[in-house]
Design an enzyme around this catalytic site. Structure first.
Site, PDB file in Angstrom:
ATOM      1  N   GLY A  83      42.197  36.382  32.021  1.00  0.00           N
ATOM      2  CA  GLY A  83      41.443  37.206  31.073  1.00  0.00           C
ATOM      3  C   GLY A  83      41.976  37.062  29.653  1.00  0.00           C
ATOM      4  O   GLY A  83      43.124  36.668  29.449  1.00  0.00           O
ATOM      5  N   ARG A 149      39.279  31.963  35.403  1.00  0.00           N
ATOM      6  CA  ARG A 149      40.102  32.546  36.467  1.00  0.00           C
ATOM      7  C   ARG A 149      40.072  31.621  37.674  1.00  0.00           C
ATOM      8  O   ARG A 149      39.142  30.854  37.864  1.00  0.00           O
ATOM      9  CB  ARG A 149      39.522  33.888  36.901  1.00  0.00           C
ATOM     10  CG  ARG A 149      39.831  35.009  35.969  1.00  0.00           C
ATOM     11  CD  ARG A 149      39.734  36.357  36.688  1.00  0.00           C
ATOM     12  NE  ARG A 149      39.913  37.441  35.752  1.00  0.00           N
ATOM     13  CZ  ARG A 149      41.084  37.825  35.284  1.00  0.00           C
ATOM     14  NH1 ARG A 149      42.190  37.201  35.652  1.00  0.00           N
ATOM     15  NH2 ARG A 149      41.169  38.826  34.422  1.00  0.00           N
ATOM     16  N   THR A 203      49.540  39.027  29.229  1.00  0.00           N
ATOM     17  CA  THR A 203      48.653  39.997  29.875  1.00  0.00           C
ATOM     18  C   THR A 203      48.696  41.329  29.140  1.00  0.00           C
ATOM     19  O   THR A 203      49.775  41.814  28.790  1.00  0.00           O
ATOM     20  CB  THR A 203      48.978  40.241  31.371  1.00  0.00           C
ATOM     21  OG1 THR A 203      48.309  41.437  31.785  1.00  0.00           O
ATOM     22  CG2 THR A 203      50.459  40.400  31.661  1.00  0.00           C
ATOM     23  N   ASP A 205      48.061  43.940  30.560  1.00  0.00           N
ATOM     24  CA  ASP A 205      48.481  44.937  31.558  1.00  0.00           C
ATOM     25  C   ASP A 205      49.987  45.201  31.530  1.00  0.00           C
ATOM     26  O   ASP A 205      50.445  46.192  32.091  1.00  0.00           O
ATOM     27  CB  ASP A 205      48.090  44.478  32.968  1.00  0.00           C
ATOM     28  CG  ASP A 205      46.609  44.179  33.093  1.00  0.00           C
ATOM     29  OD1 ASP A 205      45.837  44.689  32.264  1.00  0.00           O
ATOM     30  OD2 ASP A 205      46.234  43.426  34.007  1.00  0.00           O
TER      31      ASP A 205
HETATM   32  O1  F6P Z   1      44.502  41.411  33.589  1.00  0.00           O
HETATM   33  C1  F6P Z   1      43.826  41.681  32.422  1.00  0.00           C
HETATM   34  C2  F6P Z   1      42.564  42.452  32.663  1.00  0.00           C
HETATM   35  O2  F6P Z   1      41.951  42.735  31.432  1.00  0.00           O
HETATM   36  C3  F6P Z   1      42.734  43.718  33.503  1.00  0.00           C
HETATM   37  O3  F6P Z   1      43.228  44.807  32.744  1.00  0.00           O
HETATM   38  C4  F6P Z   1      41.359  43.921  34.038  1.00  0.00           C
HETATM   39  O4  F6P Z   1      41.388  44.624  35.245  1.00  0.00           O
HETATM   40  C5  F6P Z   1      40.900  42.518  34.279  1.00  0.00           C
HETATM   41  O5  F6P Z   1      41.670  41.683  33.444  1.00  0.00           O
HETATM   42  C6  F6P Z   1      39.424  42.287  34.020  1.00  0.00           C
HETATM   43  O6  F6P Z   1      39.177  40.954  34.255  1.00  0.00           O
HETATM   44  P1  F6P Z   1      37.808  40.174  34.114  1.00  0.00           P
HETATM   45  O7  F6P Z   1      37.904  39.395  32.858  1.00  0.00           O
HETATM   46  O8  F6P Z   1      37.782  39.236  35.290  1.00  0.00           O
HETATM   47  O9  F6P Z   1      36.714  41.175  34.113  1.00  0.00           O
END
Ligand code: F6P
Length: 433
Positions: A83, A149, A203, A205
């Site tokens: 992400g 991803r 990240t 997170d």
């Molecule tokens: O890991 C980063 C993050 O933004 C998380 O906080 C969130 O749950 C996820 O990625 C969302 O990912 P995607 O881009 O697959 O919707």
């Protein structure tokens, strides 16, 4: 525990005009033996003394006097996965500038769309990265290389690195990306190739284990903090007004908790690390009722991974990176609160989900500084022939760590930590929730 692997003997002199003596006002090369103690507590120190053991130490990041790679003969590549996160472009820029200006590396390739870009079947083409092409990219969020991803076949990716004579691969990504990077490194080792792989933890997170924080996290909670300020205006603008803000963070509550600390208008922080109850005397709804009775408004920030125990799970859904996809706790809470207060007193609920906005912006100043530092240190380590390592900040110092050390588990909020205690002090939410 924190031993970094090397491709081989570092035979080439670094072109950097640094010093090896103290007192000449010139920065010194860093030696592999310059190590920093990991656990700074007196208890750990005494334990080592009593057992006549050397403490666990980390390798200090920095320019080495001798290099494994002859700079003007090599090709480096950069890939960004997973992400988006503020600061990716700063890291790309920093890596390119350091390779080019510090070491004189001639060819730097950008791998498009994450690990997909290392699979020729996907049909993405490498892009040439030069100081000129990256000089302004720090001003923008996202990644100029694109991302994706999910895993690709490790053998195919190593084939691609070898076929393109790539000597160093810089991978910018979170837990899944770093595991992928390590797997690439192991395959390289099996084949006896001369390729170094480096991870730069990314990240919002902040869930990478051991390191103090990952780049992009601070910008994200900065942005989330601004949303909380506005949410507070909404809540306090109505009698018994409630604002609920849901923020990202996957299975860790760092964004929610840090944003609440940065913008101290929040009354409840609900994070995945706590198994709070909704109903009952010590439940969240009762605590919310008491708050409204005394103050007539409330701001709630809920991390997306919180309260998953409140859902009936029939199946576990996963994303392409293998992460569990959560049920929507934000909407669930909003409905539960509305239902609960129907019979008690009238309330006004404002629900805010800033969603991707917290991660798609450009890095703030602090993250920008951090990103450049990480990028430069990643380049120094790779040029010295280190491999399967990440660069990160531990105890406020930039160090090299084996990828395997930071991917054993994800970092989570310790509910007995000073950090969480500070959150409880700031919000005034009950300790028993
Ligand atoms: O890991 C980063 C993050 O933004 C998380 O906080 C969130 O749950 C996820 O990625 C969302 O990912 P995607 O881009 O697959 O919707």
């Amino acid at each position: 525990m924190f031993q970094i692997e090397n491709l081989g003997e570092a035979k080439f002199k670094s072109p950097l005009q640094l010093s090896t003596v103290r007192g000449d006002n010139i920065f010194n090369f860093v030696d592999d033996q310059d190590r920093l103690v990991y656990d700074l507590s007196l208890e750990a120190y005494n334990h080592c003394l009593a057992n006549n053991k050397e403490p666990n130490c980390l390798e200090k990041a920095g320019p080495r006097q001798n290099l494994y790679f002859e700079p003007n003969t090599i090709t480096a590549a950069i890939v960004t996965c997973g992400g988006l996160c503020p600061g990716i472009n700063n890291v790309i820029r920093g890596v390119v500038m350091a390779l080019h200006y510090f070491y004189g590396v001639k060819q730097i390739l950008g791998v498009p769309y994450g690990y997909e870009g290392l699979n020729p079947e996907m049909g993405h083409n490498f892009v040439e990265l030069t100081p000129d092409s990256v000089k302004d990219i720090h001003q923008f969020g996202g990644t100029i290389l694109g991302s994706s991803r999910g895993a690709q076949d490790v053998g195919v990716m190593v084939d691609t690195l070898a076929a393109n004579n790539i000597n160093i691969l810089f991978t910018i990504g979170g837990d899944g990306t770093l595991k992928g990077c390590n797997a690439i490194g192991e395959e390289i080792e099996k084949r006896g190739l001369d390729i170094s792989v480096v991870g730069i933890p990314k990240t919002i997170d902040n869930d990478i284990d051991i390191i103090d924080r990952s780049f992009g996290f601070e910008t994200s909670f900065d942005i989330a903090g601004n949303v909380l300020r506005d949410a507070h205006n909404e809540a306090s603008g109505a009698y018994n007004g409630i604002s609920i803000v849901k923020v990202m963070g996957r299975d860790s509550g760092f964004i929610a908790a840090s944003a609440a600390l940065a913008m101290p208008v929040v009354n409840f922080v609900l994070v995945p690390e706590m198994d709070f109850q909704l109903e009952g005397k010590t439940g969240f709804l009762e605590a919310l009722r008491q708050r409204l009775e005394t103050k007539k408004h409330a701001v709630i920030v809920v991390a997306e991974g919180a309260g998953q125990h409140l859902f009936q799970k029939d199946e576990i859904r996963k994303d392409a990176s293998g992460n569990i996809q959560h049920d929507d706790i934000g909407i669930f809470l909003k409905d539960k609160i509305k239902d609960h207060f129907k019979e008690i007193f009238p309330i006004t609920v404002k629900y805010i989900d800033p969603s991707y906005i917290v991660r798609s912006a450009a890095a703030n100043s602090s993250d920008s500084v951090f990103c450049s530092g990480l990028a430069y240190m990643a380049v120094h380590g790779a040029m010295a022939g280190k491999t399967k390592f990440v660069v990160g900040r531990v105890n406020n110092k930039l160090v090299y760590l084996p990828i395997s050390a930071v991917t054993q588990k994800r970092k989570k909020i310790d509910l007995e930590s000073e950090f969480w205690f500070a959150v409880l002090q700031s919000t005034g939410q009950p300790f028993t929730l």
